[in-house]
Scaffold this motif. Structure first.
Motif, PDB file in Angstrom:
ATOM      1  N   LEU A  25       0.929  -1.477   0.054  1.00 42.14           N
ATOM      2  CA  LEU A  25      -0.130  -0.012   0.428  1.00 42.14           C
ATOM      3  C   LEU A  25       0.983   0.869  -0.181  1.00 42.14           C
ATOM      4  O   LEU A  25       0.470   2.241  -0.039  1.00 42.14           O
ATOM      5  N   ALA A  26       2.300   1.240   0.390  1.00 36.86           N
ATOM      6  CA  ALA A  26       2.932   2.430   0.536  1.00 36.86           C
ATOM      7  C   ALA A  26       3.475   2.446  -0.861  1.00 36.86           C
ATOM      8  O   ALA A  26       3.609   1.737  -1.943  1.00 36.86           O
ATOM      9  N   PRO A  27       4.404   3.966  -1.458  1.00 37.05           N
ATOM     10  CA  PRO A  27       4.437   4.138  -3.273  1.00 37.05           C
ATOM     11  C   PRO A  27       5.558   3.375  -3.141  1.00 37.05           C
ATOM     12  O   PRO A  27       6.545   4.018  -2.162  1.00 37.05           O
ATOM     13  N   PRO A  28       6.587   3.025  -4.344  1.00 34.23           N
ATOM     14  CA  PRO A  28       5.580   3.630  -5.577  1.00 34.23           C
ATOM     15  C   PRO A  28       4.628   2.219  -6.067  1.00 34.23           C
ATOM     16  O   PRO A  28       5.084   1.128  -5.369  1.00 34.23           O
ATOM     17  N   LEU A  29       3.804   2.634  -6.425  1.00 32.82           N
ATOM     18  CA  LEU A  29       2.622   1.334  -7.780  1.00 32.82           C
ATOM     19  C   LEU A  29       3.750   1.323  -8.086  1.00 32.82           C
ATOM     20  O   LEU A  29       4.258   2.203  -8.698  1.00 32.82           O
ATOM     21  N   ASN A  30       3.562  -0.181  -9.080  1.00 31.01           N
ATOM     22  CA  ASN A  30       4.042  -1.327 -10.224  1.00 31.01           C
ATOM     23  C   ASN A  30       4.244   0.063 -11.378  1.00 31.01           C
ATOM     24  O   ASN A  30       2.369   0.617 -11.541  1.00 31.01           O
ATOM     25  N   HIS A  31       4.903   0.616 -11.718  1.00 32.43           N
ATOM     26  CA  HIS A  31       4.546   1.111 -13.223  1.00 32.43           C
ATOM     27  C   HIS A  31       3.616   0.591 -14.443  1.00 32.43           C
ATOM     28  O   HIS A  31       2.691   1.691 -14.706  1.00 32.43           O
ATOM     29  N   ASP A  32       3.616  -0.770 -14.182  1.00 36.37           N
ATOM     30  CA  ASP A  32       3.461  -1.294 -15.867  1.00 36.37           C
ATOM     31  C   ASP A  32       1.517  -1.526 -14.954  1.00 36.37           C
ATOM     32  O   ASP A  32       1.041  -0.983 -16.275  1.00 36.37           O
ATOM     33  N   VAL A  33       1.317  -1.724 -14.110  1.00 38.89           N
ATOM     34  CA  VAL A  33       0.380  -1.570 -13.132  1.00 38.89           C
ATOM     35  C   VAL A  33      -0.765  -0.024 -13.506  1.00 38.89           C
ATOM     36  O   VAL A  33      -1.209  -0.095 -13.883  1.00 38.89           O
ATOM     37  N   ASN A  65      -9.544  -3.087 -15.016  1.00 34.91           N
ATOM     38  CA  ASN A  65      -9.243  -1.712 -14.318  1.00 34.91           C
ATOM     39  C   ASN A  65     -10.655  -0.626 -14.895  1.00 34.91           C
ATOM     40  O   ASN A  65     -10.277   0.530 -13.635  1.00 34.91           O
ATOM     41  N   LEU A  66     -11.821  -0.712 -15.005  1.00 36.39           N
ATOM     42  CA  LEU A  66     -12.670  -0.113 -15.093  1.00 36.39           C
ATOM     43  C   LEU A  66     -13.627   0.224 -13.469  1.00 36.39           C
ATOM     44  O   LEU A  66     -14.217   1.790 -13.156  1.00 36.39           O
ATOM     45  N   ILE A  67     -12.628  -0.893 -13.037  1.00 36.29           N
ATOM     46  CA  ILE A  67     -13.813  -1.331 -11.935  1.00 36.29           C
ATOM     47  C   ILE A  67     -13.002   0.270 -10.853  1.00 36.29           C
ATOM     48  O   ILE A  67     -13.446   1.053 -10.339  1.00 36.29           O
ATOM     49  N   PRO A  68     -11.314  -0.007 -10.660  1.00 39.57           N
ATOM     50  CA  PRO A  68     -11.193   1.032  -9.375  1.00 39.57           C
ATOM     51  C   PRO A  68     -11.353   2.255 -10.032  1.00 39.57           C
ATOM     52  O   PRO A  68     -11.471   3.564  -9.306  1.00 39.57           O
ATOM     53  N   ALA A  69     -11.353   2.336 -11.868  1.00 38.32           N
ATOM     54  CA  ALA A  69     -11.060   3.993 -12.365  1.00 38.32           C
ATOM     55  C   ALA A  69     -13.228   4.386 -11.886  1.00 38.32           C
ATOM     56  O   ALA A  69     -12.766   5.685 -11.473  1.00 38.32           O
ATOM     57  N   ALA A  70     -13.800   3.460 -12.424  1.00 41.26           N
ATOM     58  CA  ALA A  70     -15.278   3.775 -11.739  1.00 41.26           C
ATOM     59  C   ALA A  70     -15.505   4.570 -10.303  1.00 41.26           C
ATOM     60  O   ALA A  70     -16.021   5.425 -10.164  1.00 41.26           O
ATOM     61  N   LEU A  71     -14.380   3.560  -9.663  1.00 39.82           N
ATOM     62  CA  LEU A  71     -14.251   4.190  -8.306  1.00 39.82           C
ATOM     63  C   LEU A  71     -14.028   5.222  -7.660  1.00 39.82           C
ATOM     64  O   LEU A  71     -14.516   5.960  -6.857  1.00 39.82           O
ATOM     65  N   ALA A  72     -13.146   5.354  -7.888  1.00 35.14           N
ATOM     66  CA  ALA A  72     -11.881   7.016  -7.882  1.00 35.14           C
ATOM     67  C   ALA A  72     -12.909   8.041  -8.204  1.00 35.14           C
ATOM     68  O   ALA A  72     -13.156   8.323  -7.817  1.00 35.14           O
ATOM     69  N   ARG A  73     -13.780   7.468  -9.726  1.00 30.72           N
ATOM     70  CA  ARG A  73     -14.226   8.475 -10.470  1.00 30.72           C
ATOM     71  C   ARG A  73     -15.692   8.533  -8.928  1.00 30.72           C
ATOM     72  O   ARG A  73     -16.152   9.839  -8.965  1.00 30.72           O
ATOM     73  N   ALA A  74     -16.466   7.654  -8.658  1.00 29.63           N
ATOM     74  CA  ALA A  74     -17.565   7.963  -7.825  1.00 29.63           C
ATOM     75  C   ALA A  74     -17.462   8.259  -6.695  1.00 29.63           C
ATOM     76  O   ALA A  74     -18.022   9.251  -5.454  1.00 29.63           O
ATOM     77  N   MET A  77     -11.657   9.405  -4.659  1.00 26.59           N
ATOM     78  CA  MET A  77     -10.508   9.182  -3.627  1.00 26.59           C
ATOM     79  C   MET A  77      -9.185   8.425  -4.058  1.00 26.59           C
ATOM     80  O   MET A  77      -8.152   8.983  -3.550  1.00 26.59           O
ATOM     81  N   GLY A  78      -9.258   8.941  -5.948  1.00 29.01           N
ATOM     82  CA  GLY A  78      -7.902   8.442  -6.536  1.00 29.01           C
ATOM     83  C   GLY A  78      -8.174   7.382  -7.511  1.00 29.01           C
ATOM     84  O   GLY A  78      -8.184   6.441  -6.323  1.00 29.01           O
ATOM     85  N   GLY A  79      -7.374   7.585  -7.856  1.00 31.99           N
ATOM     86  CA  GLY A  79      -6.791   5.876  -8.946  1.00 31.99           C
ATOM     87  C   GLY A  79      -6.516   4.968  -8.441  1.00 31.99           C
ATOM     88  O   GLY A  79      -7.013   4.236  -7.833  1.00 31.99           O
ATOM     89  N   VAL A  80      -4.978   6.254  -7.165  1.00 30.10           N
ATOM     90  CA  VAL A  80      -3.884   4.108  -7.074  1.00 30.10           C
ATOM     91  C   VAL A  80      -5.039   3.505  -6.095  1.00 30.10           C
ATOM     92  O   VAL A  80      -4.737   2.409  -5.669  1.00 30.10           O
ATOM     93  N   PRO A  81      -5.154   4.058  -5.010  1.00 38.87           N
ATOM     94  CA  PRO A  81      -5.983   3.979  -3.770  1.00 38.87           C
ATOM     95  C   PRO A  81      -7.378   3.084  -4.213  1.00 38.87           C
ATOM     96  O   PRO A  81      -7.884   2.034  -3.349  1.00 38.87           O
ATOM     97  N   ALA A  82      -8.278   3.630  -4.942  1.00 39.07           N
ATOM     98  CA  ALA A  82      -9.162   3.137  -5.471  1.00 39.07           C
ATOM     99  C   ALA A  82      -8.292   1.854  -6.137  1.00 39.07           C
ATOM    100  O   ALA A  82      -9.342   0.475  -5.644  1.00 39.07           O
ATOM    101  N   GLN A  84      -6.301   0.502  -5.123  1.00 35.07           N
ATOM    102  CA  GLN A  84      -5.322  -1.473  -3.576  1.00 35.07           C
ATOM    103  C   GLN A  84      -6.028  -1.351  -2.806  1.00 35.07           C
ATOM    104  O   GLN A  84      -6.244  -3.279  -2.973  1.00 35.07           O
ATOM    105  N   PHE A  85      -7.585  -0.580  -3.012  1.00 38.83           N
ATOM    106  CA  PHE A  85      -8.602  -1.622  -1.726  1.00 38.83           C
ATOM    107  C   PHE A  85      -9.515  -2.484  -2.834  1.00 38.83           C
ATOM    108  O   PHE A  85      -9.268  -3.237  -2.863  1.00 38.83           O
ATOM    109  N   CYS A  86      -9.003  -2.301  -4.402  1.00 33.19           N
ATOM    110  CA  CYS A  86      -9.720  -3.846  -4.945  1.00 33.19           C
ATOM    111  C   CYS A  86      -8.925  -4.906  -5.794  1.00 33.19           C
ATOM    112  O   CYS A  86      -9.409  -6.338  -5.087  1.00 33.19           O
ATOM    113  N   LEU A  87      -7.930  -4.245  -5.052  1.00 38.15           N
ATOM    114  CA  LEU A  87      -6.797  -5.225  -5.346  1.00 38.15           C
ATOM    115  C   LEU A  87      -6.678  -6.321  -4.023  1.00 38.15           C
ATOM    116  O   LEU A  87      -6.639  -7.439  -3.584  1.00 38.15           O
TER     117      LEU A  87
END
Length: 422
Positions: A25-33, A65-74, A77-82, A84-87
């Protein structure tokens, strides 16, 4: 032992898996992900996949990845935390499913303790490669392999169709992964034929819904490519064939001699001998299936002929899982373990699994050195000058562009993730 102490002791084997969470959960998120997540956010924002967004990856990972993207927009909370939460949520769902598909009463004490935590170790032990397609496939395959071991014996475990559906999605992320379920289902057919004879073995396989569910998912996905993603077949596949396959190409021997993969193969080969030695009974199915999955992961890594770390991770995870299962069964045969001793032995095996992942991988070292990294410096610049903006970054590499762009909530103006294709 008092009741509270017994409950606390029961958590010991899970600690090696759970201790990965702070690093994940700490930065950095994997670059490809991070790059895939950014593309899915841009797709959700109105840009067209494989028209405005060009990449060699098949579409399934972007759909997921549309699932965390939609969660972040709704939620904002931001794309990265969304993501990480989903994973993490997926990891715990697979962990629970691993409980559901097993018959824990037929397992040895130490084996039971180990298998209770194995899905978490596989999901979270990937470290920096957490969220890569290879690690998602490996984690999703664990409940499927647990269920397959029981299916060979003629049982119908609870949750087997859910496990099959999740595994089918994982295997569909790359065509290179399909050798694993093919090998597993052929091994199940062979085991049934040994147990029942050829006619009844084929009949039981024909009436087993698991392979049909998986095949239906793969066929539906294949049918979606020309119908929903025609540009993937018409534009991207020729691009992959003419350009991407030659990037960083290694021969099969060169891939095997990559130090990290060579180490995993050295661990895997003697374990395969132990897993496949006779008698080939249904009770010994799980080690054989883990061994086949490890061989399938090795074939996938060699087929991709890159030798990159995330191609190697599944071989390491399956090899470690096989080593721990064989060790647990050997210790159970000693018949010298009380319940508390079984927990301690299971915790030691889980810790050895985690230790291998830490030694071979990049977590928590990337996270501990993040503040001094290029990614952190680029993130600071983007947050200072381009927070939330669209930016043009010209670089042949994905890192450290990603995840710096994700942390700054900035979006790349290029149609590609970097300049490699150009």
């Amino acid at each position: 032992m008092p009741h509270n102490k017994r409950r606390l002791a029961a958590l010991w084997p899970a600690l090696p898996a759970l201790l990965f969470l702070p690093a994940l959960l700490a930065p950095p998120l994997n670059h490809d992900v991070a790059a895939v997540l950014s593309f899915s956010q841009r797709w959700l924002g109105g840009e067209r996949l494989y028209t405005d967004l060009i990449d060699v990856n098949p579409p399934l990972i972007y759909v997921l990845n549309l699932i965390p993207a939609a969660l972040a927009r709704a939620t904002g909370m931001g794309g990265v935390p969304a993501l990480q939460f989903c994973l993490v949520l997926l990891g715990f769902c697979l962990w629970f499913l691993g409980f559901r598909v097993r018959n824990r009463h037929l397992e040895g004490r130490i084996e039971r303790v180990l298998l209770d935590v194995l899905p978490g170790l596989v999901m979270f032990g990937a470290g920096y490669d957490f969220g890569q397609r290879e690690t998602l496939m490996t984690a999703a395959s664990v409940p499927y392999l647990f269920a397959a071991a029981r299916r060979e014996a003629g049982e119908r475990p609870r949750g087997r169709l859910t496990a099959a559906a999740l595994a089918a999605l994982g295997f569909a992320l790359k065509p290179h992964f399909l050798g694993i379920p093919a090998a597993v289902e052929l091994a199940l057919l062979a085991g049934r034929c040994r147990r029942l004879g050829w006619r009844d073995g084929w009949a039981e396989t024909w009436h087993d819904p698991v392979p049909w569910v998986m095949a239906a998912i793969w066929l539906a996905y294949a049918a979606s490519l020309p119908l929903i993603f025609p540009n993937y077949l018409g534009v991207v596949v020729p691009l992959v064939w003419n350009l991407y396959l030659d990037q960083g190409g290694l021969t099969a021997l060169e891939v095997l001699l990559v130090p990290r993969l060579a180490t995993a193969v050295i661990l895997l080969l003697p374990l395969l001998w132990l897993a496949f030695r006779p008698p080939w009974t249904a009770a010994r199915a799980l080690p054989r299936l883990l061994g086949l999955a490890g061989l399938g992961a090795l074939a996938s890594a060699m087929t991709q002929h890159k030798g990159w770390s995330y191609h190697i991770v599944p071989v390491e995870l399956f090899a470690c899982a096989l080593a721990c299962v064989l060790a647990a069964r050997w210790l159970d045969r000693a018949e010298a373990w009380r319940q508390g001793g079984a927990r301690r032995a299971g915790a030691v095996l889980a810790a050895l699994f985690a230790l291998y992942c830490i030694e071979a991988g990049e977590a928590p070292w990337n996270e501990l050195g993040y503040r001094q990294s290029d990614t952190a410096r680029l993130t600071g610049l983007l947050q200072r000058y381009a927070e939330g903006a669209r930016v043009l970054v010209l670089s042949p590499a994905i890192s450290p562009i990603y995840p710096a762009l994700n942390y700054a909530h900035a979006r790349l103006t290029l149609r590609t993730m970097n300049m490699l294709m150009l």
